[in-house]
Write a protein that holds these residues in place. Structure first.
Motif, mmCIF file in Angstrom:
data_model
loop_
_atom_site.group_PDB
_atom_site.id
_atom_site.type_symbol
_atom_site.label_atom_id
_atom_site.label_comp_id
_atom_site.label_asym_id
_atom_site.label_seq_id
_atom_site.Cartn_x
_atom_site.Cartn_y
_atom_site.Cartn_z
ATOM 1 N N VAL A 17 0.839 -1.200 0.000
ATOM 2 C CA VAL A 17 0.000 0.000 0.000
ATOM 3 C C VAL A 17 0.875 1.252 0.000
ATOM 4 N N ALA A 18 1.943 1.235 0.783
ATOM 5 C CA ALA A 18 2.847 2.388 0.851
ATOM 6 C C ALA A 18 3.508 2.646 -0.507
ATOM 7 N N GLU A 19 3.894 1.586 -1.204
ATOM 8 C CA GLU A 19 4.540 1.733 -2.511
ATOM 9 C C GLU A 19 3.555 2.232 -3.565
ATOM 10 N N ASP A 20 2.333 1.699 -3.536
ATOM 11 C CA ASP A 20 1.330 2.065 -4.543
ATOM 12 C C ASP A 20 0.549 3.313 -4.176
ATOM 13 N N ARG A 21 0.615 3.707 -2.898
ATOM 14 C CA ARG A 21 -0.064 4.912 -2.403
ATOM 15 C C ARG A 21 -1.568 4.867 -2.667
ATOM 16 N N ALA A 27 -4.435 -3.666 -3.648
ATOM 17 C CA ALA A 27 -5.264 -4.870 -3.565
ATOM 18 C C ALA A 27 -5.189 -5.679 -4.859
ATOM 19 N N LYS A 28 -5.177 -4.987 -5.987
ATOM 20 C CA LYS A 28 -5.060 -5.688 -7.270
ATOM 21 C C LYS A 28 -3.725 -6.385 -7.386
ATOM 22 N N ARG A 29 -2.647 -5.707 -6.951
ATOM 23 C CA ARG A 29 -1.313 -6.314 -7.037
ATOM 24 C C ARG A 29 -1.196 -7.519 -6.102
ATOM 25 N N GLN A 34 -10.355 -5.438 -1.747
ATOM 26 C CA GLN A 34 -10.030 -4.161 -1.127
ATOM 27 C C GLN A 34 -10.458 -4.117 0.343
ATOM 28 N N PRO A 35 -11.669 -4.619 0.668
ATOM 29 C CA PRO A 35 -12.066 -4.615 2.089
ATOM 30 C C PRO A 35 -11.120 -5.447 2.961
ATOM 31 N N ALA A 36 -10.651 -6.579 2.428
ATOM 32 C CA ALA A 36 -9.739 -7.428 3.208
ATOM 33 C C ALA A 36 -8.424 -6.705 3.465
ATOM 34 N N LEU A 37 -7.932 -5.994 2.460
ATOM 35 C CA LEU A 37 -6.678 -5.258 2.627
ATOM 36 C C LEU A 37 -6.856 -4.110 3.614
ATOM 37 N N SER A 38 -7.972 -3.395 3.495
ATOM 38 C CA SER A 38 -8.246 -2.296 4.434
ATOM 39 C C SER A 38 -8.324 -2.812 5.867
#
Length: 314
Positions: A17-21, A27-29, A34-38
């Motif tokens: 997340v920090a790299e992709d901002r 989440a795609k990478r 997205q909810p799971a990553l959040s």
């Protein structure tokens, strides 16, 4: 004060997340929802007791504490990946893959010549070679996507936690076809003679182009006229070979298969000099295959009379 140590999955998700901002892009990478990553980012923030991101409509930016944690978390993740890879290499030594990032001249001349030497000693090891802009190759090295960077050892390629090994000195120069009017000049060329002809630009490194402009400016000459820009070093060489274009790059090009039919023009003083060599994570030289590959490339330099006396020993 004690607290639960975040697991590697949380660290990996945070770094991505920090790299992709952005949560959605990360989440795609990571190939999760997205909810799971959040949820995982929130869990990590709860474990650490601080907010790691400032979320906004355009994505997510690191907070001050997030930035401090990011620098450490990235190193932890890379060290884990390298530890696993080192164990795999030791357990399956004859099946290992060495990933090398090399500039276009290295990948087309030095690496192929070194590969046969290397495989005589390590016949079943695989080599994965990639090339591209120096900035991208250095970033791939930093992120653990490649094991060794081979190319220009300059300020941007000196990374904390990595070792630099110098092999030779090189210089940037202006090249043209053997039939070019300037190729017949006797003695150093005046900068005003050089800028009278158009240049082709190999646009993979803006710092290279800037060094020529600065050199000309110091001598009271206008900047070069770039009439064609390309990301292919082969296209640059062919244009210079077949027309009146000038080509500014490492003079190693003129002595390589890429630069067949090109000559390096003589100037009063070298325009820019730099070190050639390797950059790799500290400790990697202890692995026999990796050290063997670098040694094979150094031997190619020696055989071609390119290695400097000040180069560091292998």
């Amino acid at each position: 004060m004690s607290f639960e140590v975040p697991n590697l999955t949380l660290l990996k998700h945070f770094v991505t997340v920090a790299e992709d901002r952005a949560i959605s892009k990360a989440a795609k990478r990571l190939r999760i929802s997205q909810p799971a990553l959040s949820k995982n980012i929130k869990r990590l923030e709860e474990l650490l007791g601080t907010r790691l991101f400032e979320r906004h409509s355009g994505g997510a930016d690191l907070t001050q504490t997030g930035l401090a944690f990011f620098n450490r978390a990235r190193v932890i993740g890379l060290e884990y990946e390298h530890a696993i890879q080192e164990i795999r290499n030791l357990l399956s030594e004859q099946d290992a893959t060495i990933r090398i990032a090399a500039g276009p001249i290295w990948s087309s001349t030095i690496v192929p010549a070194a590969a046969s030497r290397f495989h005589r000693r390590f016949p079943r090891h695989r080599l994965s070679v990639q090339t591209g802009p120096v900035d991208q190759l250095i970033d791939d090295l930093r992120l653990g996507r490649v094991d060794i960077f081979a190319g220009a050892v300059i300020a941007k390629s000196r990374l904390p936690g990595f070792t630099s090994r110098r092999v030779a000195k090189a210089q940037l120069g202006i090249m043209c076809a053997e039939h070019h009017p300037l190729a017949k000049a006797d003695g150093p060329l005046d900068p005003m003679q050089l800028v009278a002809y158009p240049f082709v630009s190999f646009n993979q490194n803006r710092d290279v182009l800037k060094s020529l402009s600065d050199w000309l400016k110091e001598r009271g000459a206008p900047p070069p006229r770039y009439l064609l820009e390309t990301s292919s070093i082969y296209t640059c060489a062919e244009l210079a070979r077949s027309g009146d274009y000038l080509f500014y790059e490492s003079t190693m090009v003129a002595g390589s298969p890429i630069g067949r039919g090109l000559v390096a023009l003589q100037t009063e003083k070298p325009i820019f000099q730099f070190d050639l060599g390797f950059v790799f994570r500290q400790g990697l030289e202890r692995l026999a295959p990796h050290n063997g590959l670098m040694k094979a490339m150094m031997e190619v330099f020696e055989d071609r009379g390119l290695r400097s006396s000040s180069a560091e020993p292998g």
